[in-house]
Design a protein around this motif. Structure first.
Motif, PDB file in Angstrom:
ATOM      1  N   ASN A   1      -2.472   1.556 -12.178  1.00 44.81           N
ATOM      2  CA  ASN A   1      -2.409   2.696 -11.257  1.00 44.81           C
ATOM      3  C   ASN A   1      -0.980   3.085 -10.897  1.00 44.81           C
ATOM      4  OD1 ASN A   1      -2.072   0.279  -9.872  1.00 44.81           O
ATOM      5  ND2 ASN A   1      -2.725   1.171  -7.939  1.00 44.81           N
TER       6      ASN A   1
ATOM      7  N   SER B   1       3.842   2.796  -3.425  1.00 45.48           N
ATOM      8  CA  SER B   1       2.626   3.262  -4.074  1.00 45.48           C
ATOM      9  C   SER B   1       1.403   3.109  -3.171  1.00 45.48           C
ATOM     10  CB  SER B   1       2.406   2.485  -5.384  1.00 45.48           C
ATOM     11  OG  SER B   1       3.472   2.694  -6.277  1.00 45.48           O
TER      12      SER B   1
ATOM     13  N   LEU C   1       1.350   5.805  -0.543  1.00 41.61           N
ATOM     14  CA  LEU C   1       0.951   7.075  -1.147  1.00 41.61           C
ATOM     15  C   LEU C   1      -0.553   7.091  -1.417  1.00 41.61           C
ATOM     16  CD1 LEU C   1       1.944   9.783  -2.255  1.00 41.61           C
ATOM     17  CD2 LEU C   1       2.296   8.660  -4.460  1.00 41.61           C
ATOM     18  N   SER C   2      -1.106   5.960  -1.868  1.00 42.01           N
ATOM     19  CA  SER C   2      -2.543   5.883  -2.130  1.00 42.01           C
ATOM     20  C   SER C   2      -3.344   6.039  -0.845  1.00 42.01           C
ATOM     21  CB  SER C   2      -2.878   4.543  -2.802  1.00 42.01           C
ATOM     22  OG  SER C   2      -2.215   4.414  -4.032  1.00 42.01           O
TER      23      SER C   2
ATOM     24  N   ALA D   1      -3.441   9.618  -0.104  1.00 45.56           N
ATOM     25  CA  ALA D   1      -4.294  10.325  -1.060  1.00 45.56           C
ATOM     26  C   ALA D   1      -5.772  10.167  -0.718  1.00 45.56           C
ATOM     27  CB  ALA D   1      -4.029   9.814  -2.476  1.00 45.56           C
ATOM     28  N   LEU D   2      -6.118   9.075  -0.043  1.00 47.58           N
ATOM     29  CA  LEU D   2      -7.499   8.871   0.381  1.00 47.58           C
ATOM     30  C   LEU D   2      -7.874   9.733   1.578  1.00 47.58           C
ATOM     31  CD1 LEU D   2      -7.789   4.993   0.053  1.00 47.58           C
ATOM     32  CD2 LEU D   2      -8.893   6.716  -1.387  1.00 47.58           C
ATOM     33  N   GLY D   3      -6.893  10.407   2.141  1.00 50.86           N
ATOM     34  CA  GLY D   3      -7.176  11.291   3.267  1.00 50.86           C
ATOM     35  C   GLY D   3      -7.008  10.654   4.621  1.00 50.86           C
TER      36      GLY D   3
ATOM     37  N   ARG E   1       3.511   9.550   6.708  1.00 48.23           N
ATOM     38  CA  ARG E   1       3.904   8.689   5.600  1.00 48.23           C
ATOM     39  C   ARG E   1       4.551   7.396   6.090  1.00 48.23           C
ATOM     40  NH1 ARG E   1       5.233   9.612   0.221  1.00 48.23           N
ATOM     41  NH2 ARG E   1       5.490   7.607  -0.785  1.00 48.23           N
TER      42      ARG E   1
ATOM     43  N   GLU F   1      -5.542  20.601 -10.755  1.00 48.65           N
ATOM     44  CA  GLU F   1      -4.547  19.898  -9.948  1.00 48.65           C
ATOM     45  C   GLU F   1      -4.841  19.995  -8.451  1.00 48.65           C
ATOM     46  OE1 GLU F   1      -1.236  23.470  -9.500  1.00 48.65           O
ATOM     47  OE2 GLU F   1      -0.767  21.674 -10.662  1.00 48.65           O
TER      48      GLU F   1
ATOM     49  N   LEU G   1      -6.034  16.925  -6.583  1.00 52.20           N
ATOM     50  CA  LEU G   1      -5.087  15.869  -6.255  1.00 52.20           C
ATOM     51  C   LEU G   1      -4.348  16.133  -4.956  1.00 52.20           C
ATOM     52  CD1 LEU G   1      -3.574  15.375  -9.818  1.00 52.20           C
ATOM     53  CD2 LEU G   1      -5.515  14.193  -8.792  1.00 52.20           C
ATOM     54  N   ARG G   2      -4.571  17.278  -4.355  1.00 47.60           N
ATOM     55  CA  ARG G   2      -3.875  17.621  -3.130  1.00 47.60           C
ATOM     56  C   ARG G   2      -4.606  17.078  -1.913  1.00 47.60           C
ATOM     57  NH1 ARG G   2      -2.671  24.026  -4.529  1.00 47.60           N
ATOM     58  NH2 ARG G   2      -1.378  23.646  -6.373  1.00 47.60           N
ATOM     59  N   ALA G   3      -3.858  16.871  -0.843  1.00 47.13           N
ATOM     60  CA  ALA G   3      -4.459  16.375   0.396  1.00 47.13           C
ATOM     61  C   ALA G   3      -5.474  17.379   0.925  1.00 47.13           C
ATOM     62  CB  ALA G   3      -3.370  16.132   1.438  1.00 47.13           C
TER      63      ALA G   3
END
Length: 278
Positions: free
Chosen positions: A28, A117, A120-121, A124-126, A131, A194, A197-199
């Motif tokens: 990943n 990473s 960021l993951s 990405a999960l919402g 950050r 794409e 892949l966005r929030a």
């Protein structure tokens, strides 16, 4: 010097351990190695050189460690509890400082990449956090893991193997789903949108989620651990006889999760995807 052979179960276990250590634990992280390359970089070259650079050095060290442990069983036993300290004690004095600097630097470099990473993951999960808070949470989890290794676990090797097996089960299921999905997208002449892949993207791949959960649960039920605390939550699908056998200790659940997730996802999507009008 003569060494006892581990048999088929030990051989399978060694293959699975190497597979989780050198492969599944990094699948990943592809974006971490390609994000700064030119957009027109050949995909095959990126994959090839990343694979060679990521696999060859650990393979050399892995073979060296096997030979070192086989030549000195006492050192192998000590390394199971404290690998850095055991190897430092066996090295000549002049090599001790470079070795420790390399070991510490490697740990820090890996931790920095992993914490980047994983933060960021999480986003990405919402998860609705900033950050830097995601990084702080991941750092706290790393500290808790280090505390467990230092003050709770009785064997570094047992805990490390259990960690690799658990991560390997989930990552194997994820990889199988991703590869099947990518194959089906390419076979249908489609490309990923794409926007997914966005929030805040509304799309949820429920067949993928179901396949991941089911395959992970089955895989975790078919692995074992020498760490007594972790052993209480894995291996729940194995009989006592199988758990004590060499095949039980081989963590075959990693491979089963890989195959099961791919097959399950393929079957679910084959049944549920809309049919094209004739």
């Amino acid at each position: 010097m003569s060494l006892e052979t581990a048999g088929p179960g030990g051989w399978v276990g060694g293959i699975i351990f190497a597979m989780t250590l050198l492969g599944l634990g990094w699948v990943n992280c592809g974006a971490d190695y390609s994000r700064y390359l030119p957009a027109n970089s050949p995909a095959r070259s990126v994959a090839l050189w990343t694979m060679l650079g990521g696999a060859l050095p650990p393979m050399v060290l892995l073979v060296f460690g096997v030979l070192l442990a086989g030549g000195d069983p006492q050192l192998a036993g000590a390394a199971g509890g404290d690998p850095v300290g055991a190897l430092a004690g066996a090295l000549p004095t002049w090599f001790l400082l470079p070795y420790l600097l390399t070991a510490i630097g490697g740990f820090l470099a890996g931790a920095i990449m992993d914490i980047y990473s994983s933060g960021l993951s999480m986003l990405a999960l919402g998860v609705p956090i900033r950050r830097h808070y995601a990084v702080l949470i991941d750092g706290l989890l790393m500290l808790l893991g280090g505390y467990y290794l230092l003050f709770v676990s009785s064997s570094f090797l047992a805990t490390f193997q259990a960690f690799l097996a658990i991560v390997g089960v989930v990552m194997a299921a994820w990889v199988a789903i991703f590869l099947v999905d990518m194959w089906r997208q390419r076979a249908g002449g489609r490309a990923y949108d794409e926007r997914l892949l966005r929030a805040g993207a509304p799309a949820v791949n429920w067949p993928g989620v179901v396949s991941l959960v089911v395959a992970s649960a089955v895989g975790l039920g078919l692995i074992t651990s020498a760490d007594q605390n972790i052993a209480a939550v894995v291996g729940f699908l194995m009989s006592e006889e199988l758990e004590k056998s060499t095949f039980g200790a081989a963590n075959i659940g990693v491979v089963i999760a890989l195959v099961l997730a791919g097959v399950l996802y393929y079957l679910i999507t084959a049944v549920t995807r809309p049919r094209r009008a004739v």
